[in-house]
Enzyme design. Structure first.
Site, PDB file in Angstrom:
ATOM      1  N   HIS A  66      18.851   0.477  -1.139  1.00 46.34           N
ATOM      2  CA  HIS A  66      17.413   0.765  -1.085  1.00 46.34           C
ATOM      3  C   HIS A  66      16.625  -0.483  -0.659  1.00 46.34           C
ATOM      4  CE1 HIS A  66      13.760   2.998  -2.077  1.00 46.34           C
ATOM      5  NE2 HIS A  66      13.286   1.822  -2.461  1.00 46.34           N
TER       6      HIS A  66
ATOM      7  N   CYS B 190       0.822  -1.213   0.000  1.00 45.13           N
ATOM      8  CA  CYS B 190       0.000   0.000   0.000  1.00 45.13           C
ATOM      9  C   CYS B 190       0.858   1.267   0.000  1.00 45.13           C
ATOM     10  CB  CYS B 190      -0.954  -0.003   1.176  1.00 45.13           C
ATOM     11  SG  CYS B 190      -0.130  -0.281   2.729  1.00 45.13           S
TER      12      CYS B 190
END
Lengths: 273, 428
Positions: free
Chosen positions: B99, B50
């Site tokens: 990342h 989400c």
């Protein structure tokens, strides 16, 4: 065996310092593999301390309760043992820093002053007299454990009441566990002290009829009354939390004053008239 | 070929955009399968939650990676990301690894330390495996990312402490009480907030939950949903004598729990601790109740303070997490650096030379002094000739595109090069 005792006398406090340092790391939130050593190290310390006491008994043919330094090492051992029980029961290592820190201080005081050969009163060589001294020492150790948990309870209680949510809030076990340990240790201490008083009175009746004027005896009775009242209030009157714990800490302080007073002013545990 | 990550997250894109470019598991697998023979992007993994949609890939260039991602989103979602240039980020090489590790460690999450993201990375990797788009590089990378996630959770406090008001309220119970299954809680109010708190209490293992409301039918309905017991509102004071936790969440404009009531209750319960969680606005419990011994009263401000402290503590752990990430990046890059043809050939030569030297040392004494130099030269020549053909082939592996890494790995495995030579199985 003298040399073995000398080695152990140095090894035991050293192990306590290292173990307490590891438990300190646990308390202050250190993580990682290093911290996982804390518990095995504690068990090793207990084992070495146990070997030290057993060696002492085997060598001197008596229990180590003839002098203050000997008593301190026994209290240190029993405090660590009591903590071991709490740790196993609660599965939390966070109070170890305080309890083992206390044992460390006692053990250092003991190892620094202990005499290898001591002129021992004949009474202390009688095994049955060991019931009096052994029970008294167990009682003192239990009261010490009770007081430390009581103190931690008060600190955590204050944090919770004031919504401060600091280090103690994060690291200590639940308030209820601290209260339980405080009262359980106090009950064990009271039972032991009762036995010590009864056994002592039986001996004193035979050997020192004027024992009722002995300051140590009177202070011990006062400690007994305070702890009895505290435990009675807890179970019968529903005293919980701060009030009950303050009372038990009060008992511990009087006990401390009695022990220090006996050592400094009476140069021994009792002064019979 | 280089490591590339292209994507957008809560840091760069608004919720509306994130919603539009999110893919569920089935769609993600379809997307990956549709690119199965993409020689410009031989390995790829799509992570979509989400809060982020990201494509991790071994691609011919960062530009190629970006173009593919934009194409997928345009093709599947009808969203033209070229119109949203600031929402997209692209990292190549070590920054891609960093990342991914930051994501897996949860320090890139909206709520630092949240527990779900590592599971989501796990799921994304599973999808890539099923789709057949995870090769040796992504296997190794995912493995390292999971290790980062685990280490961060076990070696730092980044996931410790409740970070929502409801969970903070419930976490307080474990700082006061020990055995939750023997405890009971009373909820006053039948609104959503109270119901959520009661649900959390149940999850914590609280043995029994009672629900009271001025309208008994509402209490009954909520109790049914929660598996709790409804009690009449007038019975609250009597129930308070036995419960350990009181949660109040009504919409009453005036306090419904009075100081005198709690004082009476505490006498009746022999001063056993009572935790009161007042999550109503305006407050349901008179503030002076806090002064009573063994009563622990917390309102929304207290709980928010606890949440803020926990979040702050989590943020303070970030440098420790960064250190773990840097360590794992170094490990990964060491492995990755060894994947080129040149290091493999060099290691292969070193390996052969080692064998040659060892064997020569064992048997050289059989030769007379004047023959030894010739034997030395002969064995060297033999090794060079034996290695000439394999070395040429290895240099040409890059022509096999996505298979190049697999082939290099096979060579390493066959000859026990690098870590494998030291008996260190990397688990891939």
């Amino acid at each position: 065996m003298d040399s073995l005792l000398a080695v152990l006398r140095c090894a035991v406090p050293t192990l306590y310092v290292i173990t307490t340092a590891f438990y300190g790391m646990v308390f202050f939130g250190q993580r990682g593999p290093l911290v996982r050593i804390a518990r095995p190290l504690f068990l090793l310390t207990l084992l070495v301390h146990g070997i030290y006491l057993a060696t002492f008994v085997a060598h001197h043919q008596r229990i180590p309760l003839a002098a203050g330094a000997e008593i301190l090492t026994v209290i240190a051992f029993m405090t660590a043992l009591a903590y071991g029980y709490v740790e196993a029961r609660t599965r939390t290592l966070s109070t170890g820093f305080f309890l083992l820190g206390f044992s460390t201080v006692l053990q250092f005081a003991s190892s620094g002053r202990i005499a290898l050969e001591l002129e021992v009163a004949p009474l202390l060589r009688i095994p049955a007299f060991g019931v009096h001294t052994g029970a008294a020492i167990l009682g003192y150790a239990s009261f010490a454990v009770s007081a430390i948990y009581g103190l931690l309870f008060l600190l955590l209680y204050a944090e919770l009441k004031s919504s401060r949510f600091g280090l103690l809030y994060r690291r200590l076990p639940p308030l209820e566990i601290l209260a339980k340990m405080n009262i359980r240790a106090a009950v064990l201490g009271l039972a032991s002290l009762t036995l010590a008083i009864v056994a002592g009175v039986v001996w004193a009746n035979r050997l020192h009829p004027g024992y009722t004027r002995d300051p140590m005896f009177l202070l011990t009775i006062l400690v007994w009354v305070i702890y009895s009242s505290s435990i009675f209030a807890h179970y019968r009157l529903g005293w919980r939390g701060r009030r009950a714990i303050l009372l038990s800490i009060c008992g511990f302080l009087i006990m401390g004053i009695a022990l220090v007073g006996a050592t400094v002013f009476l140069h021994g545990f009792h002064r019979f008239a | 070929m280089e490591l590339v990550i292209v994507g957008l997250s809560h840091r760069t894109a608004p919720l509306d955009l994130r919603e539009r470019v999110a893919f569920d598991a089935t769609e993600a697998e379809e997307v990956l399968r549709s690119m199965l023979r993409d020689e410009e992007m031989p390995e790829r993994l799509l992570l979509s939650t989400c809060n982020r949609t990201e494509l991790y890939a071994l691609a011919s260039s960062t530009d190629a990676g970006r173009a593919r991602f934009e194409h997928i989103v345009r093709d599947r979602r009808g969203v033209d990301l070229r119109q949203e240039p600031d929402s997209l980020y692209v990292h190549g090489g070590p920054e891609m690894v960093r990342h991914l590790f930051r994501v897996a460690s949860s320090i890139d999450s909206m709520i630092v330390g949240e527990a779900q993201v590592l599971g989501q990375v796990h799921e994304a990797y599973g999808i890539a495996r099923r789709a057949g788009t995870a090769g040796p590089l992504l296997h190794r990378l995912a493995d390292a990312a999971f290790r980062v996630g685990k280490r961060v959770r076990s070696e730092t406090d980044v996931s410790v402490g409740a970070v929502s008001v409801a969970s903070a309220a419930i976490s307080l119970t474990s700082h006061i009480f020990w055995d939750m299954e023997t405890r009971s809680a009373l909820l006053i109010g039948s609104g959503e907030t109270g119901a959520l708190a009661a649900k959390h209490l149940k999850e914590r293992g609280v043995g029994k939950i009672l629900v009271a409301n001025r309208t008994f039918e509402k209490a009954e309905a909520l109790a049914r949903d929660l598996g709790a017991v409804a009690v009449p509102f007038d019975d609250v004071e009597r129930q308070l004598a036995s419960v350990s936790i009181l949660v109040t969440a009504t919409s009453s404009p005036v306090p419904i729990v009075r100081h005198d009531t709690i004082r009476r209750v505490m006498a009746g319960r022999r001063n056993r601790p009572l935790l009161i969680l007042d999550i109503a606005v305006p407050r349901d419990v008179e503030h002076s109740v806090k002064e009573l011994g063994n009563v622990f009263l917390y309102d929304l401000d207290d709980l928010q303070e606890l949440v803020n402290r926990n979040l702050e503590r989590r943020r303070k752990e970030i440098p420790k997490v960064d250190a773990i990430i840097q360590h794992e990046i170094d490990q990964f890059l060491k492995w990755y650096g060894g994947l080129g043809a040149t290091p493999v050939i060099r290691e292969l030569r070193e390996r052969f030379e080692q064998v040659r030297a060892e064997e020569l040392e064992k048997h050289i004494h059989r030769f007379c002094e004047k023959d030894r130099a010739q034997v030395e030269a002969l064995t060297r020549s033999l090794v060079n000739k034996l290695l000439h053909e394999p070395s040429t082939s290895i240099r040409g592996f890059h022509r096999h595109g996505s298979r190049a890494l697999e082939r290099l790995e096979t060579v390493r495995e066959l000859f026990g090069l690098g870590d494998r030579g030291k008996g260190d199985d990397d688990g891939d």
